[in-house]
Design an enzyme around this catalytic site. Structure first.
Site, PDB file in Angstrom:
ATOM      1  CG  ASP A 118      -2.727  -4.743  11.845  1.00 44.31           C
ATOM      2  OD1 ASP A 118      -2.940  -4.094  12.940  1.00 44.31           O
ATOM      3  OD2 ASP A 118      -3.259  -5.553  11.338  1.00 44.31           O
ATOM      4  CE  LYS A 129      -5.806 -12.644   7.010  1.00 44.79           C
ATOM      5  NZ  LYS A 129      -6.230 -13.034   5.674  1.00 44.79           N
ATOM      6  CE  LYS A 130     -10.966  -2.233   6.805  1.00 41.22           C
ATOM      7  NZ  LYS A 130     -11.885  -2.084   5.262  1.00 41.22           N
ATOM      8  CG  ASP A 136      -9.962  -0.012   2.787  1.00 44.80           C
ATOM      9  OD1 ASP A 136     -10.356  -0.154   3.817  1.00 44.80           O
ATOM     10  OD2 ASP A 136     -10.426  -0.531   1.630  1.00 44.80           O
ATOM     11  CD  GLU A 183      -2.652  -1.284   2.655  1.00 43.19           C
ATOM     12  OE1 GLU A 183      -2.326  -0.495   3.489  1.00 43.19           O
ATOM     13  OE2 GLU A 183      -3.339  -2.230   2.787  1.00 43.19           O
ATOM     14  CG  ASP A 216      -6.563   1.818  -1.273  1.00 44.35           C
ATOM     15  OD1 ASP A 216      -7.438   1.764  -0.508  1.00 44.35           O
ATOM     16  OD2 ASP A 216      -6.523   0.911  -2.155  1.00 44.35           O
ATOM     17  CG  ASP A 267     -17.036  -5.937   3.981  1.00 43.88           C
ATOM     18  OD1 ASP A 267     -17.374  -7.067   4.036  1.00 43.88           O
ATOM     19  OD2 ASP A 267     -16.576  -5.450   3.034  1.00 43.88           O
TER      20      ASP A 267
END
Length: 754
Positions: A198, A373-374, A398, A169, A400, A561
C-alpha cells in the site's frame, strides 16, 4: 538415495516409497499432529459429539465420509459450570435487590452512579457468559481429505498478504512470510500468492524479486527434507532443525549451503534501500531531465510508484496502480530438479522444483479519495485476483505473520469441502499465535481466554468471528452472496452492475469463482487484461457501487474484520474455528505497553463504532443465531465498562470526605464508631484497587524482574497517611470519652468513683 530422502511422503513429492503418491500423502496425513489430535481428542475434557462422529460416518449416508470430527465438553465438567453460572446470576439479582431496598438517601447521586455501574457490570457479565454455554471443538481429518480429494481434486486458493511501510513493518518479516507461502504443502499449481504494497515502494518490489530467486533453492530444500516451519528466519533460529530422511551427511551439507544463501539474502534485502538510492542517483546524473530526481528500477525504467524524493504523481497517497507477475502460473505436471553438480551442489533430482504464482501489486492512490486502509487494499486484491487466478477460496494474513505448519492450507479445506454443511461455511478462522512473547505474557498478547475459550464457545453456535488474519474465505461469501441454503443454485448477476462496479470482465468472472471445485487456470497477461486490471485498481472504480458495504471488506470502521464477519453471519453463513498443533500461523506481537495500549484503544473504538452503526447486532435479521447476536452485542459494548471502572477508581477518594459520600451503608459492627468504620473501609477499598492495578504497574516498569514493590508500598502508605490526617483534623469524633467508651461497649474508662 532417492528412496531414503522420500521415505516420508510429501504432498509435493513426485513419488512415495511404494510408488503411489496418493497413498504416501494419506500416510503423511494420518501421521500428522493434526490427525493424531483427531484420534486422541477424546481426553479428560472432550468427548465425541455423537456415535457417528466417533465411528467416522455420517448418519443417514454411509457413503459420505466426514472431513472433520466434532467434540464437546464432557457433561461432568459442563453441567457444573452451567450450574455455577445460574448460582452467580441468582446472587447478582439478590445483590441488586438488596441495593435497591437499602437506598442511601444522604448521597443519592453517588448511590445512583454506583448502582448503574453495578447493573452494567452484571449485564456485561451475562452477555459474556450466555454464548459460552456450549463450547465445541472441531478437528480436521487430513487423512480423510487425502482420500476424499487428493492433489488432483483440491480447489484453488488465492493468498492475500498486505503490507504498507518497510520501516514500520520490517522488510525481513514480509520476505519470510512470502517464502513460507511459496513452500507450503499444497499442490503448487493450485494456489497463488498476492502481495499488496500500500506504500507503492520499489524496495518491496525488488525484495520480491530477491524472494523469487532464493525460493528456487529454499522451496525444493523444504520439500526434500520436509522441514518445519518453512519460514527460513524461524527455521534457522531453532536450536535443532528437524528433517525427514536418514541421509544426515547430505542434509548437513545442504543445510549449510541453504543457510549461507539465506544469510546473503538478508544482506541484500537490508541493503536494498541503499542500492536503489545509489542506482537512482547514477541514472539521474547521467540523464538530462528537468531536474526531477526519479527512482529507477534495475531494468533502467522509472518506478511508477512512490519515489524516494517524492514528487507529483509519485508520492504516498498519489501514484499509479501497479501489477507485476513475478512468478507465473506453473505447469500442471511436476518438474524434477537437476542432480548435484559443481554448479549446483544440491541434489533435487527427485524433488518437484515448481514454484507457485507470485504477484506484486499496489493500487492506485489519488488525493481527495478515502483509500480505506487495509480494507480497501483487500478489496482491490479480491478484484485483481479474480482476473488472474480466480480461486474459489481466499486466505488472508498480515505481512508480519508466516505459515508455521505446512498443512495450514489443507486443514481449512476439511471444513469447506465437508459433505455435511461445507457449502454454507463462509470462512474458517485460526487462532492467532505469536513469537517473542515474554514468558509471563505481561501484555496478554496470547489472549488465551479469548482464543481458547470464547472462540470455542462461538464454534458451538454460528461460528467464530473474523479476526483480520489467519482466515480462509469462500470467495462468493466475500462477494456478498447468500449461502446456498437461502438462494438458488446459480448466482444471478443480472442488474448487479451497480453493486460490483463497471468492469464486465470482473462480473463475468464471478460465476466461475463460485464453483467450489474450481482450480486455477493460467491466463495470458496481454494488453486487454492489463487495461482491465488497471481499471479495477483505480480509486474511482468503487464510486456508486456496494464495495465496502455489502460487497468485500467493510469500510469506515476500525474493526473492519469483525464487521465483515458479522455481515456474513447476518446473511445466514456459518464459520468454523480450526486450531492445529503446531499452530498454523504465527506472527509478531506488541513488545511494549505503548503499542499494546494503542492496539486495544483502536479495537475498543472500532467496537463502539460497530454498536452505533447499521452493523448493530440488535438490528440483524432472523438468520443470526440468538446467542450469536448476544456475542456480537458483547463485542460491540464491552468498552463501555471502562467508564464505570474509572468511576470505581475514583470512589476510594470520596471515602476520605464527609460521611454522606459512602455508596452503601456498611453492616453495623458494634466495636467501632461510625467514623472509624467509615475511614477503615475506605482504606481497605483503596488497597483493593491498588491490588487490581498491580499488574498494570508491572507493565509500566517494563521488566518482570523489577517488580514495583516499593511503588506499591509507598502508595499504601500514602493512602494510610491521608486517612490518618483526615481522622486527626476533620473527623467529628465525640469529645466526651464516656461516649467513646460507650461505643466500645464499656461502662466507663475511669473505673468506679470515690
Amino acid at each position: 538415495m532417492a528412496a531414503a530422502v522420500t521415505r516420508r511422503a510429501n504432498a509435493l513429492r513426485v513419488e512415495a516409497p511404494d510408488g503411489n503418491t496418493e497413498s504416501g500423502r494419506a500416510s503423511l496425513a494420518a501421521d500428522s499432529p493434526v490427525a493424531k489430535r483427531a484420534v486422541d481428542a477424546k481426553d479428560d475434557v472432550w468427548v465425541a459429539a455423537d456415535e457417528g462422529e466417533a465411528s467416522g460416518s455420517i448418519a443417514g449416508d454411509g457413503n459420505r465420509t466426514p472431513l472433520f470430527r466434532t467434540f464437546k465438553v464432557k457433561g461432568s465438567i459442563l453441567h457444573p459450570y452451567r450450574f455455577m453460572i445460574l448460582v452467580r446470576l441468582v446472587a447478582i439479582v439478590a445483590f441488586f435487590a438488596w441495593r435497591v431496598k437499602h437506598k442511601n438517601h444522604d448521597g443519592v447521586w453517588l448511590w445512583a452512579t454506583s448502582m448503574v455501574a453495578d447493573v452494567w457490570f452484571g449485564f456485561s457479565w451475562l452477555l459474556n457468559q450466555l454464548p459460552k454455554l456450549n463450547p465445541v471443538k472441531r478437528v480436521p481429518d487430513l487423512a480423510a481429505l487425502a482420500d476424499h480429494s487428493g492433489d488432483a481434486n483440491l480447489p484453488g486458493i488465492d493468498i492475500f498478504v498486505t503490507t504498507v511501510d518497510p520501516v514500520d513493518e520490517p522488510l525481513l518479516y514480509t520476505v519470510n512470510t512470502i517464502l513460507s507461502i511459496l513452500a507450503t504443502d499444497y499442490p503448487v499449481d493450485k494456489y497463488a500468492c498476492y502481495l499488496s504494497d500500500d506504500g507503492g515502494t520499489l524496495v518491496h518490489y525488488e525484495a520480491m524479486i530477491e524472494v523469487a530467486n532464493f525460493a528456487v533453492l529454499w522451496v525444493p530444500f523444504c520439500r526434500k527434507y520436509c522441514v518445519e516451519p518453512r519460514s527460513p528466519e524461524n527455521y534457522f533460529g531453532m536450536k535443532t532443525q528437524p528433517y525427514a530422511g536418514s541421509m544426515a551427511g547430505e542434509f548437513m551439507r545442504d543445510h549449510r549451503r541453504v543457510r549461507r544463501e539465506y544469510d546473503e539474502l538478508k544482506v541484500r534485502v537490508d541493503s536494498l534501500s541503499t542500492t536503489i538510492r545509489q542506482r537512482s542517483d547514477a541514472y539521474n546524473s547521467s540523464t538530462k531531465g528537468d531536474g526531477v530526481r526519479a527512482t529507477w528500477m534495475a531494468d533502467g525504467t522509472q518506478w511508477p510508484g512512490t519515489w524516494i524524493e517524492q514528487v507529483e504523481n509519485h508520492r504516498r497517497g498519489q501514484h499509479a496502480g501497479i501489477v507485476q507477475v513475478i512468478l507465473g502460473h506453473p505447469s500442471c505436471k511436476p518438474q524434477l530438479g537437476s542432480p548435484a553438480s559443481s554448479d549446483n551442489p544440491l541434489d533435487f533430482s527427485n524433488v518437484d522444483t515448481r514454484l507457485p504464482m507470485l504477484v506484486y501489486m499496489s493500487r492506485e492512490k489519488r488525493p481527495g479519495y478515502n483509500h480505506q486502509k487495509k480494507a480497501g487494499a483487500m478489496n482491490v486484491m479480491l478484484r485483481v485476483s479474480a482476473l488472474l487466478s480466480n480461486a474459489p477460496f481466499v486466505v488472508n494474513f498480515d505481512g508480519d505473520h508466516y505459515i508455521n505448519n505446512s498443512q495450514a492450507l489443507c486443514a481449512p479445506m476439511c471444513f469447506m469441502l465437508d459433505p455435511r454443511d461445507g457449502q454454507n461455511t463462509a470462512f474458517v478462522q485460526f487462532p492467532q499465535r505469536f513469537d517473542d512473547v515474554d514468558p509471563t505474557d505481561r501484555y496478554a498478547n496470547h489472549n488465551r481466554v479469548f482464543f481458547d475459550g470464547t472462540m470455542l464457545s462461538l464454534n458451538g453456535l454460528q461460528g467464530p468471528s473474523y479476526l483480520g488474519t489467519g482466515t480462509m474465505f469462500r470467495r462468493v461469501a466475500l462477494y456478498g452472496m447468500e449461502p446456498p441454503r437461502y438462494r438458488a443454485e446459480n448466482i444471478k448477476l443480472a442488474g448487479k452492475v451497480n453493486e460490483f462496479g463497471s468492469s464486465t470482465s470482473f462480473i463475468n468472472s464471478m460465476p466461475d469463482g463460485a464453483i467450489q471445485e474450481r482450480s486455477i487456470t493460467p491466463v495470458l497477461v496481454d494488453e486487454a487484461l492489463s487495461n482491465d486490471l488497471a481499471t479495477l485498481m483505480t480509486c474511482a472504480y468503487e464510486d456508486g457501487s456496494s464495495w465496502g458495504r455489502d460487497v468485500g471488506w467493510v469500510y469506515n470502521i476500525a474493526t473492519e474484520d469483525v464487521v465483515t464477519g458479522f455481515r456474513m453471519h447476518r446473511q445466514g453463513w456459518r464459520s468454523m474455528y480450526c486450531s492445529m498443533e503446531p499452530a498454523a500461523f504465527r506472527g509478531t506481537a506488541p513488545i511494549n505497553l505503548t503499542e499494546r495500549l494503542y492496539q486495544v484503544l483502536r479495537w475498543s473504538g472500532g467496537s463502539l463504532e460497530m454498536f452505533f452503526s447499521h452493523s448493530n447486532a440488535l438490528m440483524a435479521g432472523r438468520r443470526l443465531h440468538p446467542l450469536q447476536r448476544i456475542a456480537y452485542l458483547n463485542m460491540s459494548t464491552y468498552p463501555i465498562v471502562t467508564v464505570f471502572i474509572l468511576a470505581y477508581n475514583l470512589f476510594p477518594v470520596l471515602w476520605l470526605f464527609s460521611e454522606q459520600f459512602y455508596i452503601q451503608r456498611p453492616f453495623a459492627w458494634g466495636f467501632f464508631t461510625d467514623q472509624a468504620r467509615h475511614v477503615l473501609l475506605g482504606m481497605l477499598f483503596n488497597v483493593w484497587i491498588l491490588v487490581l492495578l498491580y499488574p498494570f504497574a508491572l507493565g509500566i516498569m517494563g521488566k518482570w524482574g523489577k517488580r514495583p514493590v516499593i511503588l506499591f508500598v509507598m502508595l499504601v502508605m500514602a493512602v494510610g497517611a491521608v486517612g490518618l490526617l483526615y481522622v486527626a483534623f476533620h473527623a467529628p469524633y465525640p469529645a466526651d470519652f464516656s461516649e467513646v467508651a460507650a461505643s466500645l461497649g464499656e461502662a466507663s474508662l475511669t473505673g468506679p468513683s470515690g
